[in-house]
Design an enzyme around this catalytic site. Structure first.
Site, mmCIF file in Angstrom:
data_model
loop_
_atom_site.group_PDB
_atom_site.id
_atom_site.type_symbol
_atom_site.label_atom_id
_atom_site.label_comp_id
_atom_site.label_asym_id
_atom_site.label_seq_id
_atom_site.Cartn_x
_atom_site.Cartn_y
_atom_site.Cartn_z
ATOM 1 N N CYS A 2 0.829 -1.184 0.000
ATOM 2 C CA CYS A 2 0.000 0.000 0.000
ATOM 3 C C CYS A 2 0.876 1.251 0.000
ATOM 4 O O CYS A 2 1.889 1.303 0.693
ATOM 5 C CB CYS A 2 -0.940 0.090 1.193
ATOM 6 S SG CYS A 2 -2.136 -1.236 1.272
ATOM 7 N N ARG A 27 3.980 -0.328 -4.692
ATOM 8 C CA ARG A 27 3.652 -0.810 -3.347
ATOM 9 C C ARG A 27 2.313 -1.541 -3.300
ATOM 10 O O ARG A 27 1.937 -2.093 -2.268
ATOM 11 C CB ARG A 27 3.599 0.362 -2.364
ATOM 12 C CG ARG A 27 4.874 1.150 -2.284
ATOM 13 C CD ARG A 27 4.744 2.273 -1.307
ATOM 14 N NE ARG A 27 4.717 1.788 0.049
ATOM 15 C CZ ARG A 27 5.797 1.615 0.805
ATOM 16 N NH1 ARG A 27 6.973 1.918 0.343
ATOM 17 N NH2 ARG A 27 5.683 1.164 2.027
ATOM 18 N N TRP A 75 -2.681 -2.759 -1.728
ATOM 19 C CA TRP A 75 -2.311 -4.175 -1.841
ATOM 20 C C TRP A 75 -3.150 -4.873 -0.778
ATOM 21 O O TRP A 75 -2.899 -4.739 0.418
ATOM 22 C CB TRP A 75 -0.817 -4.354 -1.579
ATOM 23 C CG TRP A 75 -0.328 -5.745 -1.828
ATOM 24 C CD1 TRP A 75 0.089 -6.267 -3.019
ATOM 25 C CD2 TRP A 75 -0.182 -6.801 -0.862
ATOM 26 N NE1 TRP A 75 0.483 -7.576 -2.845
ATOM 27 C CE2 TRP A 75 0.326 -7.928 -1.546
ATOM 28 C CE3 TRP A 75 -0.427 -6.900 0.510
ATOM 29 C CZ2 TRP A 75 0.590 -9.135 -0.912
ATOM 30 C CZ3 TRP A 75 -0.166 -8.119 1.143
ATOM 31 C CH2 TRP A 75 0.336 -9.222 0.431
ATOM 32 N N ASN A 99 -1.866 2.343 5.532
ATOM 33 C CA ASN A 99 -0.937 1.302 5.096
ATOM 34 C C ASN A 99 -0.514 0.543 6.349
ATOM 35 O O ASN A 99 -0.079 1.156 7.324
ATOM 36 C CB ASN A 99 0.285 1.957 4.424
ATOM 37 C CG ASN A 99 1.410 0.961 4.180
ATOM 38 O OD1 ASN A 99 1.170 -0.237 4.038
ATOM 39 N ND2 ASN A 99 2.636 1.451 4.135
ATOM 40 N N GLY A 100 -0.646 -0.782 6.305
ATOM 41 C CA GLY A 100 -0.251 -1.592 7.457
ATOM 42 C C GLY A 100 -1.343 -2.584 7.783
ATOM 43 O O GLY A 100 -2.253 -2.825 6.969
ATOM 44 N N GLU A 480 18.624 -16.862 -6.925
ATOM 45 C CA GLU A 480 18.122 -15.546 -7.300
ATOM 46 C C GLU A 480 17.588 -15.560 -8.737
ATOM 47 O O GLU A 480 16.531 -14.984 -9.021
ATOM 48 C CB GLU A 480 19.236 -14.500 -7.126
ATOM 49 C CG GLU A 480 18.900 -13.102 -7.579
ATOM 50 C CD GLU A 480 17.623 -12.522 -6.972
ATOM 51 O OE1 GLU A 480 17.096 -13.084 -5.998
ATOM 52 O OE2 GLU A 480 17.141 -11.506 -7.504
ATOM 53 N N LYS A 484 13.773 -14.556 -9.658
ATOM 54 C CA LYS A 484 13.497 -13.436 -10.572
ATOM 55 C C LYS A 484 12.570 -13.902 -11.685
ATOM 56 O O LYS A 484 11.598 -13.251 -12.027
ATOM 57 C CB LYS A 484 14.833 -12.954 -11.147
ATOM 58 C CG LYS A 484 14.920 -11.544 -11.546
ATOM 59 C CD LYS A 484 14.982 -10.531 -10.446
ATOM 60 C CE LYS A 484 14.583 -10.931 -9.091
ATOM 61 N NZ LYS A 484 14.675 -10.129 -8.011
ATOM 62 N N GLU A 487 8.859 -14.934 -10.390
ATOM 63 C CA GLU A 487 7.982 -13.891 -9.849
ATOM 64 C C GLU A 487 7.406 -12.994 -10.942
ATOM 65 O O GLU A 487 6.317 -12.456 -10.786
ATOM 66 C CB GLU A 487 8.679 -13.057 -8.776
ATOM 67 C CG GLU A 487 9.778 -12.162 -9.266
ATOM 68 C CD GLU A 487 10.381 -11.292 -8.161
ATOM 69 O OE1 GLU A 487 9.662 -10.855 -7.266
ATOM 70 O OE2 GLU A 487 11.598 -11.051 -8.223
ATOM 71 N N HIS A 503 18.854 -36.421 -6.289
ATOM 72 C CA HIS A 503 18.273 -36.933 -5.037
ATOM 73 C C HIS A 503 16.755 -36.747 -5.024
ATOM 74 O O HIS A 503 16.150 -36.638 -3.962
ATOM 75 C CB HIS A 503 18.938 -36.255 -3.833
ATOM 76 C CG HIS A 503 20.397 -36.567 -3.750
ATOM 77 N ND1 HIS A 503 20.869 -37.764 -3.288
ATOM 78 C CD2 HIS A 503 21.490 -35.868 -4.152
ATOM 79 C CE1 HIS A 503 22.195 -37.786 -3.373
ATOM 80 N NE2 HIS A 503 22.590 -36.637 -3.912
ATOM 81 N N LYS A 603 6.066 -4.236 -3.493
ATOM 82 C CA LYS A 603 7.381 -3.961 -2.922
ATOM 83 C C LYS A 603 7.211 -3.491 -1.477
ATOM 84 O O LYS A 603 6.139 -3.040 -1.107
ATOM 85 C CB LYS A 603 8.036 -2.865 -3.760
ATOM 86 C CG LYS A 603 9.527 -3.032 -3.880
ATOM 87 C CD LYS A 603 10.074 -2.184 -4.962
ATOM 88 C CE LYS A 603 11.573 -2.291 -5.019
ATOM 89 N NZ LYS A 603 12.046 -3.556 -5.557
#
Ligand code: F6R
Length: 608
Positions: A2, A27, A75, A99-100, A480, A484, A487, A503, A603
């Site tokens: 958010c 965000r 978000w 936001n939160g 990584e 990348k 996502e 394995h 983000k």
């Protein structure tokens, strides 16, 4: 998670808010809204969908006309993305953006229902609007806020309008970011600096539970007891251009291309007289010598940077390193104490779990070192020592340049710790430093191979799953590369230590499954090549990222991406990662996805 904005001044508020929300869309982008004082009353426009939907709505319905208001890009946490759940929320005489997460919202809701409040949305945020209204019985906004804040558990950054006080904004925060921008006779609130960078570089940080009241070209700050406090004004080092796309189709591509420069800048900031020197951050040789064990605590890409650090610190400094994902570290009762160093890595400096990990490490008496990209962020401020990476604003959701500068700093830490502990001489320290100074050029060389990355992407665009493998530093980087790609492309991808595949996972290899193999480490190259052959024998399409000149047997590799660099093996991730980022980026674009805003992601994860 958010984004919130607010503006009070002489400009067209709707335009300023929409401008700010565009900068904060990273965000959250499932809905957006604004509330503006228009001729003394609050006019709210909000809608489900990306900011483009909001713009369309404002075009159709007309934008609110005024000079004071708040805005939000969401978000979703509580309640699906819908018009009704979008912010701003109004109840009674109060309108808010939040936001939160309000952890005790259910009990507060029950209490407020008993008092006769009726709720329209499924959000936790609406509870805050009602509670503010409840405590507004004496028509004293500051009192309403201080009383409300005492009742809230969880995290919040709030922009607040009281219907009775046109052209005045209040804001308050706890454990969620919120800064106040100070212009010429105008003020802004925002979750992040880029939202107002176009108008001013001056900003003021709000501490937990601090309140700001902005009116008539003036801002007053209060603590949770309602007592006025004075605040320091900071100047942002970021430029407006850095927060814009600068002709690139996406922020992600722009940020990938910024890597040579930001790596150079970050290296130069910590290399003094030819060697890494962290004494400005208080991270001295004496402290390095006192450390028995290192923990790296971080999330996602930043945690992957920590895995590179593990290989580098253990190899050079011979100090044991454990890398923990912050959401586990904080609840696992870790065996950590005063002889240990806990390194917190975070681009945003706001990630809730990483911050909680930091607090736990401090409680247990460990030394804490933050590596953050956002100066004065919560993690930067709370750690004992802090090193700022200089990637500049990272706006694309997928982290790219922040990772590269994080690993650059972590390598330098490994070099210096090795020296401080007597594992390498000063000459060796200087030689290693010279090697890493080649990184910006090495990155530039990889970025020239964009067409090859686009070609590899064209071979991945329709696959259902794929794998990344590597050994040592290449394994750390595989993690990584895989994150990348998955996502931003929504293709299932996993990364494995190359020797681990047989394995279990090798049963998933069948005709045409791509296996992206990173094979830059000379010491384990024959082993990695054997693993490539094993998957090839089972029908995999092998895409190899290997140093220029590496020899493979005929038919082992389907597509070869050569890493042409003078960097020593240990440092090749600094260059190789750029190829992996470009492959992920182009695969995303070819699949018709917006790589800057992958679904479900945001983000700055300020909730657990
Ligand atoms: C992935 C990504 C995330 C972040 C993670 C931690 O591309 O960006 O995995 O790395 O959310 O964020 P920071 O570094 O801000 O703590």
């Amino acid at each position: 998670m958010c984004g919130i904005v607010g503006y009070i001044g002489k400009r067209d508020c709707s335009d300023v808010l929409m401008d700010g929300l565009e900068k904060l869309e990273y965000r959250g982008y499932d809905s957006a809204g604004i509330a503006v004082f228009e001729n003394g009353s609050i006019k709210t426009v909000k809608t489900r969908g990306k900011l483009a939907c909001m713009k369309a709505k404002l075009d159709n319905e007309g934008k609110p006309l005024g000079c004071c208001g708040i805005g939000h890009t969401r978000w979703a946490t509580h309640g699906e993305p819908s018009d009704i759940n979008s912010h701003p929320h109004s109840n009674g005489r109060v309108t808010i953006v939040h936001n939160g997460i309000i952890e005790n919202y259910a009990e507060l809701k029950d209490f407020l229902k008993e008092k006769g409040y009726v709720f329209l949305s499924q959000t936790d945020s609406e509870v805050v609007a009602c509670l503010l209204d409840y405590y507004y019985s004496e028509r004293n906004p500051l009192k309403a806020i201080t009383e409300t804040v005492k009742e809230l558990r969880g995290s919040f950054a709030l922009g607040i309008l009281f219907k009775d006080f046109p052209d005045r904004i209040y804001a308050v925060r706890k454990a969620s970011p919120l800064i106040v921008g100070k212009g010429d006779g105008e003020f802004f609130i925002a979750s992040d600096i880029p939202a107002f960078l176009k108008y001013t570089k001056e900003y003021i940080l709000l501490d937990d539970d601090e309140i700001v009241c902005m009116e008539n070209g003036k801002a007053q700050f209060f603590n949770v007891h309602g007592i006025e406090v004075s605040k320091e004004v900071h100047t942002a080092e970021w430029d407006v251009e850095q927060a814009q796309k600068q002709g690139f189709p996406h922020y992600m591509l722009k940020e990938i291309h910024e890597q040579p420069d930001v790596a150079d800048k970050t290296l130069k900031a910590v290399i003094k007289n030819g060697v890494p020197d962290f004494s400005d951050a208080g991270f001295t040789d004496d402290i390095m010598r006192s450390i028995k064990k290192v923990f790296v605590v971080a999330c996602g890409t930043s945690m992957h940077a920590g895995i590179i650090a593990r290989y580098a610190v253990e190899k050079l400094a011979r100090i044991p390193v454990t890398v923990e994902t912050a959401s586990e570290f904080r609840y696992m009762d870790p065996i950590v104490g005063k002889d240990d160093l806990v390194i917190l890595i975070s681009q945003s400096g706001e990630t809730a779990d990483t911050k909680a990990g930091l607090e736990l490490a401090k409680e247990k008496g460990a030394k804490t070192l933050a590596i953050v990209n956002v100066k004065y962020s919560a993690i930067a401020r709370a750690a004992d020592m802090c090193i700022n990476t200089l990637a500049g604003p990272e706006i694309a959701v997928a982290s790219t340049k922040a990772y590269t500068v994080q690993i650059a700093v972590l390598y330098l830490i490994a070099f210096r710790m090795a020296f401080a502990n007597g594992n390498i001489t000063e000459e060796e320290l200087k030689a290693l430093t010279k090697e890493i100074e080649k990184a910006p050029d090495a990155i530039r060389n990889i970025l020239k191979k964009e067409d090859e990355c686009r070609f590899i992407a064209s071979r991945l665009v329709n696959v259902e799953k794929l794998f990344f493998i590597g050994r040592g530093f290449d394994y750390a980087l595989s993690l990584e590369g895989s994150l990348k790609l998955k996502e931003i492309t929504y293709i299932h991808s996993d990364a494995y230590a190359a020797g681990e595949l047989k394995h279990g996972t090798i049963s998933l290899i069948e005709e045409g499954v791509p296996v992206i193999t990173i094979a830059t480490q000379e010491s384990v190259l024959p082993k990695t090549i054997s693993n490539m052959e094993e998957v090839k024998a089972r029908g995999a399409t092998v895409i190899a990222l290997a140093r220029k000149g590496t020899k493979f047997a005929e038919n082992t590799v389907d597509i070869l991406f050569e890493i042409d660099t003078e960097l020593p093996d240990m440092l090749t991730p600094l260059a190789t990662v750029c190829g992996l980022q470009l492959i992920a980026y182009y695969t995303s674009v070819l699949r018709g996805i917006d790589p800057d805003k992958p679904r479900n992601l945001a983000k700055s994860v300020t909730t657990e």
